[in-house]
Design an enzyme around this catalytic site. Sequence first.
Site, PDB file in Angstrom:
ATOM      1  CG  ASP A  52      -3.322  -9.041 -15.563  1.00  0.00           C
ATOM      2  OD1 ASP A  52      -2.186  -8.961 -15.070  1.00  0.00           O
ATOM      3  OD2 ASP A  52      -4.368  -8.770 -14.939  1.00  0.00           O
ATOM      4  CE1 TYR A 112      -4.672  -1.222 -17.225  1.00  0.00           C
ATOM      5  CE2 TYR A 112      -4.186   0.155 -15.318  1.00  0.00           C
ATOM      6  CZ  TYR A 112      -3.815  -0.835 -16.222  1.00  0.00           C
ATOM      7  OH  TYR A 112      -2.578  -1.422 -16.115  1.00  0.00           O
TER       8      TYR A 112
END
Length: 242
Positions: A52, A112
Amino acid sequence: MVIKGIVEYDGTDFYGWQIQKDQRTVQGVLKEALETLLKGIDFRLIGASRTDTGVHAENQVFSLHIQQDLDIELPKFKKALNAILPQDVYVKSLEFVSNDFHARFSAKSKIYRYRILDGKRSPLRSRYVWELPYRLDEAVLSQCAKLIRGEIDFSFLEMVKEKEVKKVWFYAAYWEREKDEMVFYVEGSHFLYRLVRVLVGSMIYSYRKFSNCKFFENFLQGKEKRVIVAPAKGLTLLEVKY
């Protein structure tokens, strides 16, 4: 022919990975640099994760699908590519792979990391951490992270895009105190739009408002409609496994 690449980038000044009209994206600047080097040869550029806006990557994987076989010396090609790319993007490695390799669909899992600087600020780290004015309790957050296990169905999230696979398999999720930061690590089969940031935001909210994991547990079960999204800047794609 297909080339697998690993790229690192500071996502602060990018509108995410995926090409979007009139926006600066990682895929966009990488594609422009490749067009300069390949000089009219058709190719496709595919990223493993469509990070994003504002999200960083240490080891984003891409596959470069070139429509014809070329005599490319990868060390020289990598050097030339990095000479064109802006300072906030760097190609770390390139290698030839089989023609059926696909950066996104061949991936088995992704890891992540989310960094939080709690109880203080740091101008030098502010682009890469979520700064909170209060200290976090590692014990409570660790209990929350233990709830992120196995397969979880996120169909209840309204922000999930229609075509996304809504069930995610989690292999690991945990918090660690690393010097003056609280750091969250998570490995999953894939990640829905903003999902890691929602998990982090919901855990922090659960701790801050209730000093326990009940809110977060209800959220994972689809019983809690409030969606708390942590800022993008603390999130980094660490690794893609194949």
